[in-house]
Design a protein around this motif. Structure first.
Motif, PDB file in Angstrom:
ATOM      1  N   ARG A  54      -4.656   9.532  10.825  1.00  0.00           N
ATOM      2  CA  ARG A  54      -4.576   8.185  10.265  1.00  0.00           C
ATOM      3  C   ARG A  54      -4.217   8.235   8.787  1.00  0.00           C
ATOM      4  O   ARG A  54      -4.857   8.929   8.001  1.00  0.00           O
ATOM      5  N   SER A  55      -3.196   7.469   8.426  1.00  0.00           N
ATOM      6  CA  SER A  55      -2.785   7.442   7.025  1.00  0.00           C
ATOM      7  C   SER A  55      -3.708   6.558   6.200  1.00  0.00           C
ATOM      8  O   SER A  55      -3.825   6.746   4.989  1.00  0.00           O
ATOM      9  N   ALA A  56      -4.382   5.591   6.861  1.00  0.00           N
ATOM     10  CA  ALA A  56      -5.301   4.708   6.148  1.00  0.00           C
ATOM     11  C   ALA A  56      -6.169   3.980   7.164  1.00  0.00           C
ATOM     12  O   ALA A  56      -5.696   3.626   8.248  1.00  0.00           O
ATOM     13  N   ARG A  88       3.855   2.394   6.338  1.00  0.00           N
ATOM     14  CA  ARG A  88       4.899   3.143   7.057  1.00  0.00           C
ATOM     15  C   ARG A  88       6.075   2.213   7.363  1.00  0.00           C
ATOM     16  O   ARG A  88       6.375   1.916   8.512  1.00  0.00           O
ATOM     17  N   THR A 136       0.326   3.809   1.563  1.00  0.00           N
ATOM     18  CA  THR A 136       0.322   4.411   2.900  1.00  0.00           C
ATOM     19  C   THR A 136       1.135   3.611   3.909  1.00  0.00           C
ATOM     20  O   THR A 136       1.166   3.957   5.090  1.00  0.00           O
ATOM     21  N   ARG A 177       0.835  -1.207   0.000  1.00  0.00           N
ATOM     22  CA  ARG A 177       0.000   0.000   0.000  1.00  0.00           C
ATOM     23  C   ARG A 177       0.869   1.257   0.000  1.00  0.00           C
ATOM     24  O   ARG A 177       1.919   1.308   0.657  1.00  0.00           O
ATOM     25  N   ALA A 235      -0.897   2.712  11.743  1.00  0.00           N
ATOM     26  CA  ALA A 235      -1.739   3.640  10.983  1.00  0.00           C
ATOM     27  C   ALA A 235      -3.039   3.924  11.727  1.00  0.00           C
ATOM     28  O   ALA A 235      -3.508   5.064  11.779  1.00  0.00           O
ATOM     29  N   ASP A 257       2.224  -2.441  10.927  1.00  0.00           N
ATOM     30  CA  ASP A 257       1.942  -1.276  10.094  1.00  0.00           C
ATOM     31  C   ASP A 257       0.474  -0.872  10.178  1.00  0.00           C
ATOM     32  O   ASP A 257       0.155   0.318  10.276  1.00  0.00           O
TER      33      ASP A 257
END
Length: 758
Positions: free
Chosen positions: A496-498, A367, A365, A363, A490, A486
């Motif tokens: 929140r990145s996703a 990290r 997003t 993904r 998130a 991960d």
């Protein structure tokens, strides 16, 4: 608009052209039942005035029962017959409400007209015995179930009288006789009830499992009321025989596929409840092989998708092969169901758990690298190293790492030991430093490690990680753990990145998942109603170590149920398979004792063939003769592709294919790159057979000399669990057989086999 209801089918098979004509007829009937070309006509002198016939063709007639309810006509389809046979059947067929419990049933007029038997003072159905041998007491009365109890349950009087009198020399023989009788029941729920009673299920539990109403209609004459009959047709127990179609594609599949009703529409009330009931949190459904756990999962996926079309549903299992089978079953069950490969999109995503881990890592997003206050998901799991993780680490890396630590004791120089230690201790505890490993708890690990031994073990782990980092690879356990970390990172971030990619996660074969994969499952969906639904059978654990869900954030206390009715395997085959597990202790995912108590089959069949041969050549010859006899049987020939020959490993399978060819049998070894071929018996490893089923199965070369040698290379404390997994493997293989099972060995049989054929 008329609705079609599929009822019991006395005529089981029609050829393809007739099936197409039947579907066309029913499709027209559903559109307009007054169309003159259908010729929907009552039958003079019929026992049930609701019965009709319809014209499928000049030769074929459909038999229907017309039920008027809710303003629309409902037609119960009972099959298609030659003209004269259709008239004869229509005159005697009757769909009625059972007066004892209110369940709709298809009966024959001559059965209904039989008077209810008076209660006998004593029932003796056994043949005459010598005076010195007392006649065996009938099985059900010995278990406290009388004829009156059976009648009160709603069992047909004639069937109840026969069931109450079943007796034999041994309890097992009596159970088999009762199973045979259960197979003759006109109503499916009655057969199910007798199966349960045959294995000692209490009468009250039988009624509860089938969700039987406490009583029938207050006025028996009210059974002529169509609205009441419509209600009776929708009772859970009646749905074992009657199915209401929701669309034409489902109707087409039912008509054109003879096996359709076996799992797609006629769910046992217990299965239906598990497939549709809302849960407050995570839920575990356990059950022996063939009890329908996968069927429940597939139906539950459809139920959740229909309940909320915007829901994001993941249906997963431990490998791609089984995931592919789940896709096929979903599309067969409901062709209109949105099944896709986009993780996080509305609908149903189906994939293996390792495939899911890879998608999470890919993904945009993700990290994986350090950023802000976060060290990054890769460093959190593995320590400082490159964030390139999509390459796959070769299994040989463990052997190489072990070789780099010469001071390691001989009993620990096993890749299997290190794989288990890494998967169950190091990764789930996010151990990245030596001092962490020296302190970490190791629950469930059989081999005790002193501080010096832990130091040596860590040296191997460091070498393994350094080698993989240099190649920019990770193994599947590491990928799953990084993905879980991960997702959690998130979800826990201030911004929140996703979002988590699922609302509901459904898991098949949960017993074979490792801690990292369980943590990934937990990270896929927020905790809440209907979040995780795991299906498992601890007796089928053939990979990995014993796992307890609560250690990995999955709380199922109070939300766990077990299925015990086997739909696949005959009682004889099941009894043999369970005998493989005899006297062994199994622990389930809730850290409680797992048992086979109450596990039973709905079918009876021939005895298991268990035969020792003097040599491997003798085994090849015997296997070929068995296969040929099944294919060429004049009574019930078996299609070659419905015969499975299961072996321990690929090399044994290739040799078996050659050995069969020398005796005139053309078989095919099936592996990941070699699919099955129509018209050829299937040879495959027992591991790969997980999730498969065959009509006839040969377990080949289950000899003492062929028992796995790698177990002896493990530390002594780890060998007992490895032997348990080997027993589970034979159990899994034996339960692939629907109708007939044969076990062959040379010399002495494997120690995992029962001492005698049950």
């Amino acid at each position: 608009m008329p609705q079609i209801i599929l009822g019991p089918q006395p005529k089981k098979s029609l050829d393809g052209s007739v099936k197409k004509a039947v579907f066309s007829f029913l499709e027209k009937l559903q559109a307009d039942d007054t169309a003159p070309g259908l010729h929907i006509e009552p039958i003079n002198g019929s026992h049930d005035p609701r019965v009709r016939t319809g014209r499928v063709s000049e030769f074929w007639r459909a038999v229907l029962v017309k039920v008027q309810g809710g303003g629309d006509a409902h037609y119960v389809y009972l099959g298609t017959f030659a003209h004269d046979d259709a008239i004869a059947f229509a005159k005697t067929a009757s769909v009625r409400i059972n007066p004892r419990n209110g369940i709709a049933e298809l009966i024959q007029a001559d059965l209904e007209s039989r008077p209810e038997p008076s209660l006998p003072e004593a029932t003796d159905t056994t043949p005459p015995q010598p005076p010195t041998v007392p006649a065996p007491e009938p099985l059900l009365p010995r278990r406290g179930v009388s004829l009156a109890d059976l009648l009160e349950l709603g069992i047909d009087p004639a069937l109840a009288e026969r069931a109450a009198g079943v007796a034999a020399g041994t309890e097992t023989e009596a159970e088999d006789l009762l199973l045979d009788l259960a197979g003759q029941a006109e109503a499916a729920w009655q057969g199910n009830a007798l199966v349960d009673l045959a294995v000692g299920t209490p009468l009250a539990d039988v009624a509860a499992k089938l969700a039987l109403p406490a009583e029938g209609p207050a006025d028996p004459a009210a059974s002529s009321d169509d609205s009441l009959l419509l209600e009776a047709l929708q009772q859970p127990a009646a749905r074992l025989d009657f199915h209401f179609f929701e669309n034409n594609e489902e109707l087409r599949a039912a008509i054109e596929d003879d096996d359709f009703g076996k799992w797609r529409v006629f769910l046992h009330p217990e299965q239906r409840d598990h497939a549709t009931k809302a849960r407050n949190g995570s839920f575990r459904l356990s059950g022996g092989a063939g009890t329908g756990k996968t069927v429940v999962l597939v139906h539950r996926a459809r139920h959740l998708a229909r309940r909320d079309p915007s829901a994001r549903i993941i249906l997963t299992t431990y490998n791609r092969t089984l995931a592919g089978q789940l896709v096929e079953q979903l599309r067969t069950l409901d062709p209109e169901l949105p099944v896709h490969e986009n993780l996080g999109a509305p609908g149903v995503f189906v994939g293996g758990i390792d495939q899911i881990a890879r998608k999470v890592l890919q993904r945009g997003t993700a990290r994986l690298l350090a950023g802000g206050d976060s060290p990054g998901s890769v460093a959190t799991v593995l320590g400082a190293r490159t964030a390139e993780v999509l390459g796959n680490t070769a299994n040989a890396r463990w052997d190489q790492a072990i070789a780099m630590v010469p001071g390691l004791p001989a009993e620990l120089r096993s890749p299997t030991f290190f794989q288990a230690e890494y998967a169950t201790v190091v990764l789930p505890n996010l151990v990245t430093q030596r001092d962490q490993y020296l302190r970490v708890r190791r629950p469930g690990r059989g081999t005790a490690l002193s501080r010096p031994l832990r130091t040596a073990v860590w040296d191997v782990i460091e070498a393994y990680r350094a080698s993989a980092a240099a190649d920019a690879t990770t193994d599947f356990e590491e990928k799953a753990m990084i993905a879980a970390v991960d997702l959690d990172a998130a979800a826990g971030a201030v911004v929140r990145s996703a979002p988590r990619p699922a609302d509901h996660v459904l898991v098949d074969e949960g017993q074979d998942l490792t801690p990292a994969r369980l943590l990934l499952l937990r990270a896929l969906a927020e905790e809440g109603p209907d979040d995780l639904f795991l299906a498992e059978d601890s007796q089928q654990r053939i990979y990995g170590q014993k796992i307890v869900l609560s250690r990995y954030g999955i709380n199922i206390r109070g939300r766990s149920r077990r299925l015990t009715l086997n739909y696949r395997t005959t009682a004889q085959n099941l009894r043999y398979a369970v005998g493989v597990l005899a006297n062994e202790q199994f622990v389930d995912l809730d850290d409680e004792s797992a048992t086979v108590a109450g596990y039973r089959s709905a079918r009876s069949g021939p005895p298991v063939i268990a035969e020792g041969l003097g040599s491997l050549a003798g085994e090849y010859k015997e296997a070929a003769e068995l296969v040929r006899s099944w294919i060429e049987s004049p009574e019930r020939p078996t299609k070659p592709e419905n015969i499975g020959l299961l072996v321990r490993d690929r090399s044994s399978g290739n040799r078996l294919v050659t050995g069969l060819a020398e005796h005139g049998v053309d078989a095919r070894f099936v592996g990941s790159e070699m699919p099955a071929a129509p018209g050829k018996p299937v040879v495959m490893t027992m591991h790969r057979s997980k999730g498969m089923e065959f009509s006839k199965v040969v377990l080949f070369d289950i000899s003492e000399s062929s028992d796995p040698s790698w177990i002896s290379s493990l530390p002594e404390a780890e060998r007992a669990d490895a032997r348990l997994r080997d027993r589970s493997l034979i159990y899994v293989a034996a339960t692939r057989a629907r109708d007939e099972l044969a076990i062959l060995w040379k010399g002495s049989p494997s120690q995992v086999l029962p001492a005698t054929t049950p």
